[in-house]
Design a protein around this motif. Sequence first.
Motif, PDB file in Angstrom:
ATOM      1  N   ARG A   2       0.864  -1.187   0.000  1.00 48.69           N
ATOM      2  CA  ARG A   2       0.000   0.000   0.000  1.00 48.69           C
ATOM      3  C   ARG A   2       0.898   1.235   0.000  1.00 48.69           C
ATOM      4  O   ARG A   2       1.800   1.353   0.819  1.00 48.69           O
ATOM      5  CB  ARG A   2      -0.896  -0.026   1.236  1.00 48.69           C
ATOM      6  N   ILE A   3       0.623   2.151  -0.933  1.00 44.42           N
ATOM      7  CA  ILE A   3       1.428   3.354  -1.133  1.00 44.42           C
ATOM      8  C   ILE A   3       0.540   4.579  -0.961  1.00 44.42           C
ATOM      9  O   ILE A   3      -0.581   4.620  -1.472  1.00 44.42           O
ATOM     10  CB  ILE A   3       2.025   3.372  -2.564  1.00 44.42           C
ATOM     11  N   ALA A   4       1.049   5.585  -0.256  1.00 47.21           N
ATOM     12  CA  ALA A   4       0.351   6.865  -0.135  1.00 47.21           C
ATOM     13  C   ALA A   4       1.174   7.929  -0.861  1.00 47.21           C
ATOM     14  O   ALA A   4       2.400   7.948  -0.776  1.00 47.21           O
ATOM     15  CB  ALA A   4       0.179   7.252   1.335  1.00 47.21           C
ATOM     16  N   LEU A   5       0.464   8.796  -1.586  1.00 48.53           N
ATOM     17  CA  LEU A   5       1.108   9.879  -2.342  1.00 48.53           C
ATOM     18  C   LEU A   5       0.386  11.185  -2.078  1.00 48.53           C
ATOM     19  O   LEU A   5      -0.788  11.200  -1.711  1.00 48.53           O
ATOM     20  CB  LEU A   5       1.027   9.598  -3.851  1.00 48.53           C
ATOM     21  N   HIS A   6       1.074  12.273  -2.342  1.00 51.23           N
ATOM     22  CA  HIS A   6       0.483  13.599  -2.243  1.00 51.23           C
ATOM     23  C   HIS A   6       0.739  14.335  -3.551  1.00 51.23           C
ATOM     24  O   HIS A   6       1.867  14.402  -4.027  1.00 51.23           O
ATOM     25  CB  HIS A   6       1.137  14.361  -1.084  1.00 51.23           C
ATOM     26  N   THR A   7      -0.321  14.819  -4.160  1.00 51.28           N
ATOM     27  CA  THR A   7      -0.209  15.703  -5.316  1.00 51.28           C
ATOM     28  C   THR A   7      -1.057  16.929  -5.016  1.00 51.28           C
ATOM     29  O   THR A   7      -1.712  17.010  -3.979  1.00 51.28           O
ATOM     30  CB  THR A   7      -0.677  15.009  -6.624  1.00 51.28           C
ATOM     31  N   ARG A   8      -1.043  17.900  -5.899  1.00 46.98           N
ATOM     32  CA  ARG A   8      -1.792  19.130  -5.639  1.00 46.98           C
ATOM     33  C   ARG A   8      -2.422  19.630  -6.930  1.00 46.98           C
ATOM     34  O   ARG A   8      -1.754  19.789  -7.944  1.00 46.98           O
ATOM     35  CB  ARG A   8      -0.870  20.193  -5.062  1.00 46.98           C
ATOM     36  N   VAL A   9      -3.726  19.887  -6.862  1.00 47.72           N
ATOM     37  CA  VAL A   9      -4.461  20.429  -7.996  1.00 47.72           C
ATOM     38  C   VAL A   9      -4.366  21.959  -7.962  1.00 47.72           C
ATOM     39  O   VAL A   9      -4.284  22.559  -6.890  1.00 47.72           O
ATOM     40  CB  VAL A   9      -5.937  19.938  -7.988  1.00 47.72           C
ATOM     41  N   ASP A  57       3.297  -4.425  -6.682  1.00 48.34           N
ATOM     42  CA  ASP A  57       4.670  -3.917  -6.725  1.00 48.34           C
ATOM     43  C   ASP A  57       4.620  -2.511  -7.315  1.00 48.34           C
ATOM     44  O   ASP A  57       4.438  -2.343  -8.524  1.00 48.34           O
ATOM     45  CB  ASP A  57       5.499  -4.864  -7.592  1.00 48.34           C
ATOM     46  N   TYR A  58       4.760  -1.496  -6.460  1.00 49.39           N
ATOM     47  CA  TYR A  58       4.604  -0.115  -6.915  1.00 49.39           C
ATOM     48  C   TYR A  58       5.625   0.286  -7.994  1.00 49.39           C
ATOM     49  O   TYR A  58       5.234   0.853  -9.009  1.00 49.39           O
ATOM     50  CB  TYR A  58       4.637   0.838  -5.722  1.00 49.39           C
ATOM     51  N   PRO A  59       6.920   0.004  -7.824  1.00 47.99           N
ATOM     52  CA  PRO A  59       7.848   0.346  -8.916  1.00 47.99           C
ATOM     53  C   PRO A  59       7.471  -0.326 -10.239  1.00 47.99           C
ATOM     54  O   PRO A  59       7.577   0.294 -11.303  1.00 47.99           O
ATOM     55  CB  PRO A  59       9.215  -0.138  -8.401  1.00 47.99           C
ATOM     56  N   ALA A  60       7.008  -1.566 -10.188  1.00 52.85           N
ATOM     57  CA  ALA A  60       6.588  -2.259 -11.416  1.00 52.85           C
ATOM     58  C   ALA A  60       5.338  -1.609 -12.001  1.00 52.85           C
ATOM     59  O   ALA A  60       5.211  -1.489 -13.228  1.00 52.85           O
ATOM     60  CB  ALA A  60       6.341  -3.738 -11.133  1.00 52.85           C
ATOM     61  N   LEU A  61       4.404  -1.199 -11.140  1.00 49.67           N
ATOM     62  CA  LEU A  61       3.204  -0.492 -11.603  1.00 49.67           C
ATOM     63  C   LEU A  61       3.589   0.792 -12.326  1.00 49.67           C
ATOM     64  O   LEU A  61       3.087   1.075 -13.416  1.00 49.67           O
ATOM     65  CB  LEU A  61       2.270  -0.188 -10.428  1.00 49.67           C
ATOM     66  N   LEU A  62       4.493   1.569 -11.740  1.00 47.44           N
ATOM     67  CA  LEU A  62       4.939   2.814 -12.385  1.00 47.44           C
ATOM     68  C   LEU A  62       5.575   2.538 -13.735  1.00 47.44           C
ATOM     69  O   LEU A  62       5.286   3.225 -14.718  1.00 47.44           O
ATOM     70  CB  LEU A  62       5.941   3.550 -11.490  1.00 47.44           C
ATOM     71  N   ALA A  63       6.454   1.539 -13.782  1.00 43.70           N
ATOM     72  CA  ALA A  63       7.132   1.212 -15.043  1.00 43.70           C
ATOM     73  C   ALA A  63       6.125   0.792 -16.104  1.00 43.70           C
ATOM     74  O   ALA A  63       6.224   1.215 -17.265  1.00 43.70           O
ATOM     75  CB  ALA A  63       8.167   0.112 -14.816  1.00 43.70           C
ATOM     76  N   TYR A  64       5.152  -0.017 -15.715  1.00 46.29           N
ATOM     77  CA  TYR A  64       4.133  -0.463 -16.660  1.00 46.29           C
ATOM     78  C   TYR A  64       3.327   0.724 -17.182  1.00 46.29           C
ATOM     79  O   TYR A  64       3.153   0.889 -18.391  1.00 46.29           O
ATOM     80  CB  TYR A  64       3.220  -1.496 -15.996  1.00 46.29           C
ATOM     81  N   LEU A  65       2.837   1.551 -16.256  1.00 48.83           N
ATOM     82  CA  LEU A  65       2.010   2.688 -16.670  1.00 48.83           C
ATOM     83  C   LEU A  65       2.807   3.704 -17.480  1.00 48.83           C
ATOM     84  O   LEU A  65       2.272   4.307 -18.418  1.00 48.83           O
ATOM     85  CB  LEU A  65       1.365   3.352 -15.455  1.00 48.83           C
TER      86      LEU A  65
END
Length: 103
Positions: A2-9, A57-65
Amino acid sequence: MRIALHTRVRADRIDEYEAAHRAVPAELVEAIRAGGAQRWTIWRSGTDLFHVIECEDYPALLAYLNAQPVNAVWQARMAELLNVVHDYSTGGAAAALPVAWEL
């Protein structure tokens, strides 16, 4: 995992951001799932966006996307709406928020 991120609109683009997320393309949803994500939730507080991603696998998800044309189109659209964007690069996994406490 489980990964948490912060972005801003951008304050002047909140309505457009929310409208876009009410109509996420099915092809993008399929790509997110194919990349290994089981859930992805985004909460908004003012202009702050908090993401929780459950994936294998978050790094794998990023690479795929990062390699998916549908994601490139979506990210170009989001870049117009966000002040802080989600990083899909190889180093993007380091942008995950550290866990401060968990019950």
